[in-house]
Design a protein around this motif. Structure first.
Motif, short mmCIF file in Angstrom:
data_model
loop_
_atom_site.label_atom_id
_atom_site.label_comp_id
_atom_site.label_asym_id
_atom_site.label_seq_id
_atom_site.Cartn_x
_atom_site.Cartn_y
_atom_site.Cartn_z
N PHE A 185 0.84 -1.21 0.00
CA PHE A 185 0.00 0.00 0.00
C PHE A 185 0.87 1.25 0.00
CE2 PHE A 185 0.82 -1.00 4.43
CZ PHE A 185 1.03 0.24 5.03
N VAL A 186 0.24 2.39 -0.21
CA VAL A 186 0.93 3.69 -0.15
C VAL A 186 0.36 4.46 1.04
CG1 VAL A 186 1.53 5.81 -1.38
CG2 VAL A 186 1.04 3.71 -2.67
N LEU A 187 1.26 5.03 1.85
CA LEU A 187 0.78 5.86 2.95
C LEU A 187 1.13 7.32 2.65
CD1 LEU A 187 -0.52 5.73 5.82
CD2 LEU A 187 1.82 5.75 6.73
N ALA A 188 0.09 8.17 2.48
CA ALA A 188 0.30 9.60 2.20
C ALA A 188 0.16 10.36 3.51
CB ALA A 188 -0.72 10.11 1.19
N ILE A 189 1.24 11.09 3.86
CA ILE A 189 1.33 11.69 5.19
C ILE A 189 1.26 13.22 5.08
CG2 ILE A 189 2.81 11.88 7.23
CD1 ILE A 189 4.08 9.18 6.05
N GLU A 190 0.49 13.83 6.00
CA GLU A 190 0.32 15.28 5.92
C GLU A 190 1.62 16.04 6.18
OE1 GLU A 190 -2.91 17.02 8.13
OE2 GLU A 190 -2.00 19.01 8.15
N THR A 191 2.30 15.71 7.27
CA THR A 191 3.44 16.56 7.67
C THR A 191 4.77 15.91 7.36
OG1 THR A 191 3.53 15.63 9.90
CG2 THR A 191 2.11 17.54 9.58
N ALA A 192 5.76 16.78 7.07
CA ALA A 192 7.12 16.31 6.81
C ALA A 192 7.72 15.70 8.06
CB ALA A 192 7.98 17.49 6.32
N GLY A 193 7.33 16.22 9.23
CA GLY A 193 7.86 15.74 10.50
C GLY A 193 7.54 14.26 10.71
N MET A 194 6.29 13.87 10.48
CA MET A 194 5.88 12.48 10.65
C MET A 194 6.57 11.59 9.62
SD MET A 194 4.22 10.22 12.27
CE MET A 194 3.20 11.12 13.43
N PHE A 195 6.69 12.13 8.37
CA PHE A 195 7.38 11.40 7.31
C PHE A 195 8.81 11.09 7.73
CE2 PHE A 195 10.21 11.40 3.61
CZ PHE A 195 9.61 10.44 2.80
N GLU A 196 9.50 12.10 8.30
CA GLU A 196 10.89 11.93 8.75
C GLU A 196 11.00 10.77 9.75
OE1 GLU A 196 13.83 13.37 8.05
OE2 GLU A 196 12.89 14.44 6.36
N ARG A 197 10.07 10.75 10.73
CA ARG A 197 10.09 9.71 11.75
C ARG A 197 9.92 8.33 11.11
NH1 ARG A 197 10.34 8.54 16.59
NH2 ARG A 197 10.82 10.72 17.04
N LEU A 198 8.92 8.20 10.23
CA LEU A 198 8.66 6.89 9.63
C LEU A 198 9.80 6.46 8.71
CD1 LEU A 198 4.84 7.03 8.77
CD2 LEU A 198 5.99 6.38 10.89
N ASN A 199 10.43 7.44 8.05
CA ASN A 199 11.52 7.15 7.13
C ASN A 199 12.76 6.76 7.90
OD1 ASN A 199 12.79 6.83 4.69
ND2 ASN A 199 13.39 9.01 4.52
N LYS A 200 13.05 7.49 8.98
CA LYS A 200 14.25 7.22 9.78
C LYS A 200 14.22 5.79 10.32
CE LYS A 200 17.06 8.99 13.56
NZ LYS A 200 18.33 8.82 12.84
N HIS A 201 13.05 5.38 10.77
CA HIS A 201 12.94 4.03 11.34
C HIS A 201 12.50 2.99 10.31
CE1 HIS A 201 13.75 5.40 15.42
NE2 HIS A 201 13.05 6.48 15.11
N LYS A 202 12.62 3.38 9.02
CA LYS A 202 12.31 2.49 7.91
C LYS A 202 10.97 1.77 8.13
CE LYS A 202 16.67 1.65 5.63
NZ LYS A 202 17.70 2.45 6.33
N TYR A 203 9.98 2.52 8.49
CA TYR A 203 8.64 1.95 8.67
C TYR A 203 8.18 1.24 7.42
CZ TYR A 203 3.57 1.76 8.97
OH TYR A 203 2.27 1.35 8.95
N TRP A 204 8.61 1.81 6.23
CA TRP A 204 8.16 1.25 4.95
C TRP A 204 8.66 -0.17 4.74
CZ3 TRP A 204 12.90 0.54 2.68
CH2 TRP A 204 13.92 1.46 2.99
N LYS A 205 9.80 -0.47 5.41
CA LYS A 205 10.36 -1.80 5.25
C LYS A 205 9.52 -2.79 6.06
CE LYS A 205 14.89 -3.95 5.13
NZ LYS A 205 16.32 -3.73 5.48
N LYS A 206 9.25 -2.36 7.29
CA LYS A 206 8.50 -3.21 8.20
C LYS A 206 7.09 -3.46 7.67
CE LYS A 206 6.85 -2.60 12.79
NZ LYS A 206 6.86 -1.64 13.87
N ALA A 207 6.46 -2.40 7.14
CA ALA A 207 5.07 -2.51 6.71
C ALA A 207 4.96 -2.88 5.24
CB ALA A 207 4.34 -1.20 6.97
N GLN A 208 6.12 -2.98 4.59
CA GLN A 208 6.19 -3.23 3.14
C GLN A 208 5.27 -2.28 2.38
OE1 GLN A 208 5.55 -7.29 1.82
NE2 GLN A 208 6.32 -6.79 -0.21
N CYS A 209 5.65 -0.99 2.45
CA CYS A 209 4.81 0.04 1.79
C CYS A 209 5.67 1.17 1.23
CB CYS A 209 3.82 0.60 2.80
SG CYS A 209 4.61 1.60 4.08
#
Lengths: 362, 573
Positions: A185-209
């Protein structure tokens, strides 16, 4: 509309005006009214469609300045297309400084004339040579973007998992891009701050998104980019916004069904299948989130949505959400989840939300 | 008994006050406060007399005024008219006896009232320079012109003749007075120049030829051959009478009964009214007037007050008339709008009066100052004591903001305008003998305000119209600013030839103006305007021959304005 046709259309409009003047009549240009009042929403199509109310601008003493500016702007557009060049909205504003008394005093004036021309010709502004000045969204995650080298025309492959602590930036024009992805899936995020957090902790890898930061109201290119992912790669698009009316309607609704202002292009620049998984009024209660009081403008925005927004009028869930939140008189930001720990959002909140469709809004 | 009481002492000091002493001590009451004003008052009295005399004799007045500088603070004033002249025997008394005149004892609209004016000037001249007044007068071409050199015997208030002669004179009839006096001359506000100019405005039937001390000759030609209606003499109305005057009238009447006295000596008292007055006063109708005591006279006055008596006749007033007042204004002020009004006659304290008002707006007048006020009483300009005058007060109390002008509270309105008010009456109530300001009678102020409001309404609609036209002008120049841009954009878009782009400009301009022109027929419709403006031009040209360079410039301005106005007119056809 192909470029050469755009050029013909510009010339046709100009010729009509010219011939009307020679007939000793005052020329009129007409364009769709750019407001929510001039759109309808049909759940089957999934986007705002123009009703077709036109506004006419006849050349008179009061309109002659705007009329001259519109023609000048059309001429600039013609030059850009013929020379295969582009201009940002800001650049177009500066070009007008050459027009003597017909120059624009502020950029919003020139943006407005540009939007008029776009609507008049029923094209996207990129097709008439103008591009927005602002950045496209930032992208990271399980996605490879295949772009073209502007000089050689050869493919360039961009792996969005290998952007380090940075991110891939959505270009102003996305039509030629192709994608390869194994994301779910694709997760569209409102703020850059939240994006930074998810990107830093590679959330996309864990959630495969794939995660995309919209930075407020998404640009047209970002909307189109999401649409292509949804259309071509069949990826569901989930939207994660602040729990307030700006997040719901200015951001999410524009992304999903389009806007009243540029209704003629909604068909291509929206993601009808997008779902809202961000902070809801119910989340504020369920997660005991810290809140801020709603301001006057927020409450007015909610009322406006109930009264004028065809999308809200078609969805009982949204009407209920507005009413609940208005009576709560509070709003909550994405980052409010940090109350339960900085990574609570990745570890608990998002997994919970993704699991339970009942917590979503349409 | 002692002949040395204080009373005896005081008695030694008491003696006749000579007329000269009285004059010296009270010169401010008569308008001789200072040298500048003395010159003005002298000329004013001379001109007033000349005009009164001409009008009484139905002669179109032509008055020649000359002021010559003789030395420091010393001027010779010559005033010459084409009036009926004065018979030989009367000349010394008229010019060299104070309080001698024909106007004090009758009620009719005239410039002079008390019979002090010109002889006071003779007295002033004599006191300041010791020189006699030189009078020449002729009553008929067949008669010789009589020449006198006179002074006033200050002890006895009787004329004393220094020289008496007959002379050659090129005038068929008329009077000329020459006085040497201490004075000072200046231009501008409250100057002789202004006084004569304003006289010309309210006396459009008069020609004034004026030579000032700088040897500049200004001619104010008459704009009408039409003499003002001759003012009728009326008997006093009972309501305006005061105790002292009533007593002296009772004493001097030839009628032998109160009934006859009332019906014959007053206006609007018939047999019935007289009887009613006597009844209300508890007096018998056959009481002998000469036998009336002070108490009885007071009772009579009360009786008059308690009796309803119809207002005095008003046909004794001769106003200038709205039309002639406007002509006069046009002659002197180059404005865009003229509006004048003559009110119907009204009565204050038994004296009939008429108020006339006029406004000249815009044109050459300065916009960043208070309105200029011109006050007139019986056609005589009032230049001093503006603040104390009922006219000024009435203008201030009128709300001008409603008429499109700005006005601070308690102040005159602000803008490019001149306000003229004229009061004509058989007896104008001045606040002092120098006749400079009108007393604040509520009846008079009410009429002034009504007249001003009438003018104000016309002014308001003009100001509105002018604003509309101005807006229209702005719009048109706005259109013309952007037409070239429309044309050049189309030229670039369609690769038009230069000639084609030019055509776009012309056609578009025509179409836009045609559209606006149709809208505009309502906004500018003043068919008279151009025509009247042309008249001003003509007056200007006549003046041009004599006018000084400054005025010539004004004339040029007037002409340019005319051209502009015509352009506007054409555009709307």
């Amino acid at each position: 509309m192909p470029m050469s046709n755009v050029l013909d259309e510009i010339k046709k409009i100009a010729r009509d005006i010219y011939e009307t003047i020679l007939k000793k009549q005052l020329p009129t240009i007409s364009m769709p009214i750019r407001s929510l009042k001039n759109v309808t929403y049909d759940r089957k199509n999934g986007y705002f469609e123009l009703v077709g109310k036109l506004k006419e601008r006849t050349l008179t003493a009061t309109t002659i300045k705007t009329f001259a500016q519109t023609l000048k702007m059309m001429d600039l557009s013609k030059q850009l297309i013929s020379e295969d060049d582009i201009a940002t909205k800001r650049e177009a504003y500066y070009v007008s400084k050459n027009w003597g008394e017909a120059r624009f005093n502020e950029q919003p004036e020139s943006d407005d004339v540009m939007d008029d021309i776009e609507a008049m010709m029923m094209v996207n502004r990129e097709q008439i040579g103008f591009i927005p000045g602002e950045h496209g969204g930032a992208v990271a995650g399980a996605l490879t973007v295949i772009d073209r080298d502007p000089d050689t025309g050869k493919d360039i492959r961009i792996d969005c998992t290998k952007m380090g602590s940075g991110a891939y930036s959505v270009p102003s024009s996305v039509e030629h891009l192709r994608f390869e992805t194994d994301a779910k899936f694709v997760l569209a995020i409102e703020t850059a701050g939240m994006f930074e957090r998810l990107n830093k902790h590679k959330y996309w890898k864990k959630a495969q998104c794939i995660i995309i930061s919209m930075g407020g109201v998404p640009t047209r290119a970002t909307r189109r980019f999401l649409r292509k992912l949804n259309d071509e790669n069949k990826l569901p698009v989930y939207v994660f916004c602040d729990g307030d009316f700006y997040g719901y309607f200015n951001i999410y609704r524009t992304l999903k069904v389009g806007s009243g202002n540029a209704a003629h292009i909604n068909k291509y620049f929206c993601v009808p299948n997008a779902k809202y998984i961000g902070i809801t009024p119910q989340d504020i209660i369920d997660y005991k989130l810290p809140t801020h009081p709603l301001k006057e403008v927020d409450i007015k925005r909610g009322k406006d949505a109930l009264k004028n927004d065809p999308f809200v009028q078609d969805h009982k869930e949204w009407q209920k959400a507005i009413k609940v939140q208005t009576s709560m008189k509070v709003r909550a930001e994405q980052q409010a989840l940090a109350k339960w720990g900085l990574n609570y959002v990745m570890e608990k909140y998002l997994p919970n939300k993704l699991k339970d469709q009942k917590t979503w809004l349409p | 008994m002692a002949a040395d009481t204080i009373a005896h002492d005081m008695a030694k000091k008491q003696r006749d006050i000579s007329i000269a002493e009285f004059f010296t001590k009270n010169r401010h009451l008569l308008g001789f406060d200072n040298k500048k004003k003395a010159l003005m008052t002298t000329i004013k009295e001379g001109v007033d007399n000349a005009l009164d005399a001409c009008e009484e004799a139905s002669i179109l007045p032509e008055v020649n005024v000359e002021v010559i500088e003789m030395g420091e603070d010393r001027y010779k004033v010559i005033i010459e008219d084409n009036g009926p002249g004065i018979i030989k025997a009367q000349i010394p008394k008229i010019f060299a006896k104070l309080l001698y005149g024909s106007k004090f004892h009758k009620l009719s609209q005239s410039r002079g009232q008390q019979g002090i004016g010109i002889s006071a000037s003779v007295m002033y001249a004599q006191l300041t320079t010791g020189r006699p007044a030189k009078i020449t007068s002729r009553i008929h071409p067949d008669e010789p012109a009589n020449y006198y050199e006179l002074h006033i015997s200050t002890q006895t208030n009787k004329p004393s003749i220094d020289k008496e002669d007959t002379v050659e004179w090129n005038k068929e009839h008329g009077t000329r007075i020459e006085l040497d006096l201490e004075a000072s001359y200046s231009k501008g506000n409250q100057s002789i120049d202004e006084y004569l100019k304003e006289t010309a405005i309210t006396n459009p039937h008069v020609t004034i030829i004026y030579t000032n001390p700088k040897a500049e000759q200004l001619i104010f030609p008459r704009v009408t051959e039409q003499m003002p209606l001759k003012a009728k003499e009326i008997k006093p109305h009972p309501y305006g009478i005061e105790l002292g005057i009533l007593m002296s009238m009772l004493n001097s009447t030839t009628y032998t009964t109160l009934q006859a006295f009332l019906t014959n000596e007053f206006s609007r008292v018939g047999a019935g009214t007289a009887k009613l007055i006597c009844e209300n006063a508890a007096l018998l109708t056959n009481t002998k007037p000469k036998k009336m005591s002070r108490e009885m006279t007071e009772a009579l006055l009360k009786g008059i007050k308690n009796t309803k008596i119809i207002a005095p006749p008003t046909d004794c007033i001769s106003p200038i008339g709205a039309e002639l007042l406007e002509k006069g204004l046009r002659k002197e002020i180059n404005a865009e709008l003229y509006t004048t009004v003559t009110r119907p006659p009204e009565v204050y304290r038994g004296n009939p009066f008429v108020v006339e008002a006029g406004i000249a707006y815009g044109g050459d007048q300065q916009g960043d100052s208070s309105a200029r006020v011109m006050r007139f009483a019986n056609r005589v300009p009032l230049l001093y004591q503006q603040g104390a005058c009922a006219i000024t007060r009435s203008i201030i109390q009128t709300s001008w903001r409603g008429y499109g002008l700005s006005q601070s509270s308690g102040a005159l309105p602000y803008g490019p305008l001149t306000i003229v008010v004229h009061i004509a009456s058989v007896w104008v109530p001045f606040t002092s003998e120098s006749k400079e300001a009108i007393a604040h009678y509520p009846e008079i102020m009410k009429e002034i305000k009504l007249a001003l409001q009438e003018c104000g309404r016309k002014l308001a609609s003009y100001i509105k119209k002018k604003k509309r036209v101005n807006d229209e002008f702005k719009k048109r120049s706005y259109i013309e600013k952007y037409i070239p841009h429309v044309a050049s954009a189309l030229q670039d878009l369609l690769s038009l030839k230069d000639s084609e782009a030019e055509k776009v400009k012309h056609v578009l301009k025509d179409s836009l103006e045609m559209k606006r022109g149709r809208l505009e027929t309502f906004a500018v419709d003043n068919p008279e305007y151009d025509e009247e403006l042309a008249k001003i031009g003509r007056t200007g040209q006549q003046e041009e021959a004599e006018a000084d360079p400054v005025e010539k410039k004004d004339i040029k301005d007037k002409k340019t304005k005319q051209v502009k106005q015509t352009t506007l007119g054409d555009a709307h056809e």
